[in-house]
Motif scaffolding. Structure first.
Motif, PDB file in Angstrom:
ATOM      1  N   ASN A  22      -4.222   0.454   0.989  1.00 13.34           N
ATOM      2  CA  ASN A  22      -3.911  -0.857   1.570  1.00 13.34           C
ATOM      3  C   ASN A  22      -4.551  -1.995   0.787  1.00 13.34           C
ATOM      4  N   MET A  23      -5.506  -1.660  -0.066  1.00 10.62           N
ATOM      5  CA  MET A  23      -6.204  -2.675  -0.852  1.00 10.62           C
ATOM      6  C   MET A  23      -5.477  -2.975  -2.151  1.00 10.62           C
ATOM      7  N   ALA A  24      -4.378  -2.251  -2.436  1.00 17.56           N
ATOM      8  CA  ALA A  24      -3.723  -2.361  -3.739  1.00 17.56           C
ATOM      9  C   ALA A  24      -3.396  -3.806  -4.101  1.00 17.56           C
ATOM     10  N   LEU A  25      -2.761  -4.536  -3.154  1.00 22.94           N
ATOM     11  CA  LEU A  25      -2.347  -5.909  -3.444  1.00 22.94           C
ATOM     12  C   LEU A  25      -3.554  -6.791  -3.742  1.00 22.94           C
ATOM     13  N   LEU A  26      -4.601  -6.650  -2.943  1.00 30.87           N
ATOM     14  CA  LEU A  26      -5.787  -7.495  -3.139  1.00 30.87           C
ATOM     15  C   LEU A  26      -6.519  -7.129  -4.426  1.00 30.87           C
ATOM     16  N   GLY A  66       0.816  -1.214   0.000  1.00 26.83           N
ATOM     17  CA  GLY A  66       0.000   0.000   0.000  1.00 26.83           C
ATOM     18  C   GLY A  66       0.851   1.266   0.000  1.00 26.83           C
ATOM     19  N   TRP A  67       1.941   1.242   0.774  1.00 24.04           N
ATOM     20  CA  TRP A  67       2.835   2.407   0.802  1.00 24.04           C
ATOM     21  C   TRP A  67       3.537   2.575  -0.538  1.00 24.04           C
ATOM     22  N   ALA A  68       4.010   1.476  -1.099  1.00 26.99           N
ATOM     23  CA  ALA A  68       4.671   1.555  -2.402  1.00 26.99           C
ATOM     24  C   ALA A  68       3.685   2.131  -3.415  1.00 26.99           C
ATOM     25  N   TYR A  69       2.459   1.660  -3.352  1.00 27.38           N
ATOM     26  CA  TYR A  69       1.412   2.108  -4.274  1.00 27.38           C
ATOM     27  C   TYR A  69       1.080   3.592  -4.060  1.00 27.38           C
TER      28      TYR A  69
END
Lengths: 70, 491
Positions: free
Chosen positions: B303-307, B64-67
């Motif tokens: 925080n939802m980026a990965l999902l 999420g931070w990277a995103y």
């Protein structure tokens, strides 16, 4: 080699000073943007430094259960 | 019932089964339940400590931070590495002292070092206040993961309650062994999932890691370096140093160190753990790839980026594997936090009401009763949910860092810090953190015309400075024999 522990300071400074010296995404290192590639290299060097420190650390020898107080 | 749901359910059953099986052959006395009778070798301690690195906070937060922020995410890689180096030097003497005195918790350590039960109580309170939001965050992460990976079939509240029941069960039955066993499975899974996602997504969407970064650098100039203000280089340096100092000051990490069977365990781990952390790289790659594939997530939704990118890219069974792994990243740290919080409550708070007269058996009994209680407080907060939880967690991190000065000074052969000094320092630091957090104070608001470099420094630094000043002044005043307020040379 009582003072070998100070070796750990070198890669920690390396890790932290990257963005201070060159806060930029280029040139790419290891195929990654400069700062990320820089940190990856220094993280690996931290491990190397800790391995060297461990190998030369007198505290390790005196407390190693398999080689008690040589 | 879809494939994803079945796989997530399997991961929960696996965690429960392993967690319960870990008890076999061990009578759960206090020292066994809390610190595995100090019998863990390099591998088990490695798993416990490394397991702390890969929590839901890293799984969802690092991507999420990277995103959302780009380069500032790198701090996660840096602070853990420095934390492990510190551990090489700090943990062996801590462990030695803990074994000599048969200590089982962090407040035990402070109380014994400073010969002050009051300091123990203070450290226990600080620890519990820091741990509860951390537990809530694990449950919240769990809920988000299960809800998304089950394509909405399981509501958040159900996910959280199942999670709380499972964790409570195996913590009560197996204690820290349950955490260690489930942690092993979790780490294997997360390494596979992280590397697979971190390579597949950039290659699939952007034609490779380097092309992905090149495209990102072109699309968002400045995203991959630190901003001139705000999350600047000064922010990076101060945050890395602060969080590295706090890394092993979390009560559950601190007492997890007591499980080691000898002190070389920590030294060997300090060699391997920095490199092991590089798995985080692949989680960053996922976040960076998602910037270009599923743009537009803002604020907490990052925080939802990965999902989000996983659901958009894979069939349900792979989403199920990712979801199941995510569930374990919540349950395992959750179990360690729960165990520690219950132990602090039972031993270091309730036990102190009648010091020295509470038997170990009753401490264990009480702690085991408190496990489900704490779990359900955490579950309730996670379901009731609010944005303040993240603020509380950041506060928790700043809290535990305040324990560092008193801890490190206590390792000196002749510690100049008195118990009064230690108590004052910790209390001052914690109060400063609360004040700064509640009033949203930053260095920029304290000193609007200050130099640019200082304005972005993590405000926690100032809490720590106040702490150290408090320690120095009060220790000087109360030093035995010399200090103005000393209670006689016999101290």
């Amino acid at each position: 080699m009582k003072h070998i522990g100070y070796l750990a300071i070198v890669p920690i400074l390396g890790l932290l000073l990257g963005p201070v010296i060159h806060n930029s995404s280029t040139p790419f290192i290891l195929g990654m943007p400069f700062l990320l590639g820089w940190m990856v290299i220094w993280v690996v060097l931290v491990s190397v430094a800790m391995a060297v420190i461990y190998a030369l650390d007198p505290a390790r020898v005196t407390t190693d259960p398999e080689h008690p107080r040589r | 019932m879809n494939a994803a749901l079945i796989l997530i359910a399997l991961s929960v059953v696996l965690a429960l089964g392993l967690g319960l099986a870990a008890r076999r052959g061990h009578a759960m006395k206090l020292e066994e339940w809390t610190v595995g009778s100090r019998g863990f070798g390099t591998v088990f301690v490695f798993i416990l400590l490394a397991g702390e690195t890969y929590t839901t906070f890293t799984f969802l937060g690092a991507s999420g931070w990277a995103y959302g922020l780009g380069a500032p995410a790198y701090y996660i890689l840096a602070y853990g590495t420095i934390g492990y180096v510190l551990a090489y030097f700090v943990l062996p003497p801590v462990w030695r002292f803990a074994r000599e005195r048969r200590l089982i918790s962090q407040p035990d350590f402070f109380a014994a070092k400073y010969n002050s039960p009051a300091l123990g109580v203070l450290v226990a309170v600080v620890g519990i206040v820091a741990l509860i939001p951390y537990l809530v965050l694990q449950f919240t992460g769990l809920a988000v993961i299960v809800q998304t990976a089950s394509y909405g079939a399981i509501p958040k509240s159900v996910a959280v309650i199942i999670g709380a029941v499972v964790v409570s069960l195996y913590v009560v039955v197996s204690g820290i062994r349950g955490s260690a066993w489930t942690s092993a499975v979790k780490d294997v899974l997360i390494i596979i999932v992280a590397i697979a996602l971190g390579l597949y997504l950039p290659f699939h969407y952007q034609g490779g890691i380097t092309p992905m970064f090149a495209a990102l650098d072109h699309a968002k100039p400045g995203f991959l370096s630190f901003a001139p203000t705000g999350k600047s280089v000064a922010w990076f340096l101060s945050t890395v140093i602060l969080t590295a100092l706090g890394f092993f000051m979390w009560p559950h990490s601190f007492s997890a160190c007591f499980t080691a069977k000898n002190e070389n365990v920590f030294r060997k781990n300090a060699i391997v753990l920095p490199i092991y952390q590089l798995v985080l790289l692949f989680i960053f790659f996922v976040g960076f790839s998602a910037v270009l594939v599923v743009p537009g997530l803002k604020g907490a939704a990052t925080n939802m980026a990965l999902l989000k990118i996983s659901v958009a890219s894979f069939p349900p069974w792979i989403v199920g594997v990712i979801g199941g792994t995510g569930v374990l990243t919540a349950l395992v740290p959750g179990s360690l936090i729960l165990l520690t919080a219950a132990t602090l409550l039972a031993r270091n708070l309730v036990g102190m009401v009648r010091p020295g007269r509470v038997s170990e058996e009753s401490v264990v009994r009480l702690a085991k009763i408190l496990v489900p209680v704490v779990a359900f407080v955490g579950a309730y907060c996670a379901i009731a949910g609010s944005a303040t939880i993240v603020a509380l967690l950041l506060m928790g991190y700043a809290f535990v860092t305040q324990l560092f000065p008193a801890m490190i000074m206590s390792l000196l052969a002749r510690n100049p810090v008195t118990k009064e000094g230690a108590i004052t320092g910790i209390a001052l630091g914690v109060l400063a953190v609360i004040y700064f957090t509640l009033t949203n104070t930053t260095v920029a608001t304290l000193w609007p015309h200050g130099p640019e470099v200082l304005r972005d420094i993590n405000i926690g630094t100032f809490a720590l400075i106040l702490n150290v000043i408090g320690v120095c002044v009060v220790s000087a005043l109360t030093a035995p024999g010399r200090g103005a307020l000393a209670r006689g040379a016999a101290e």
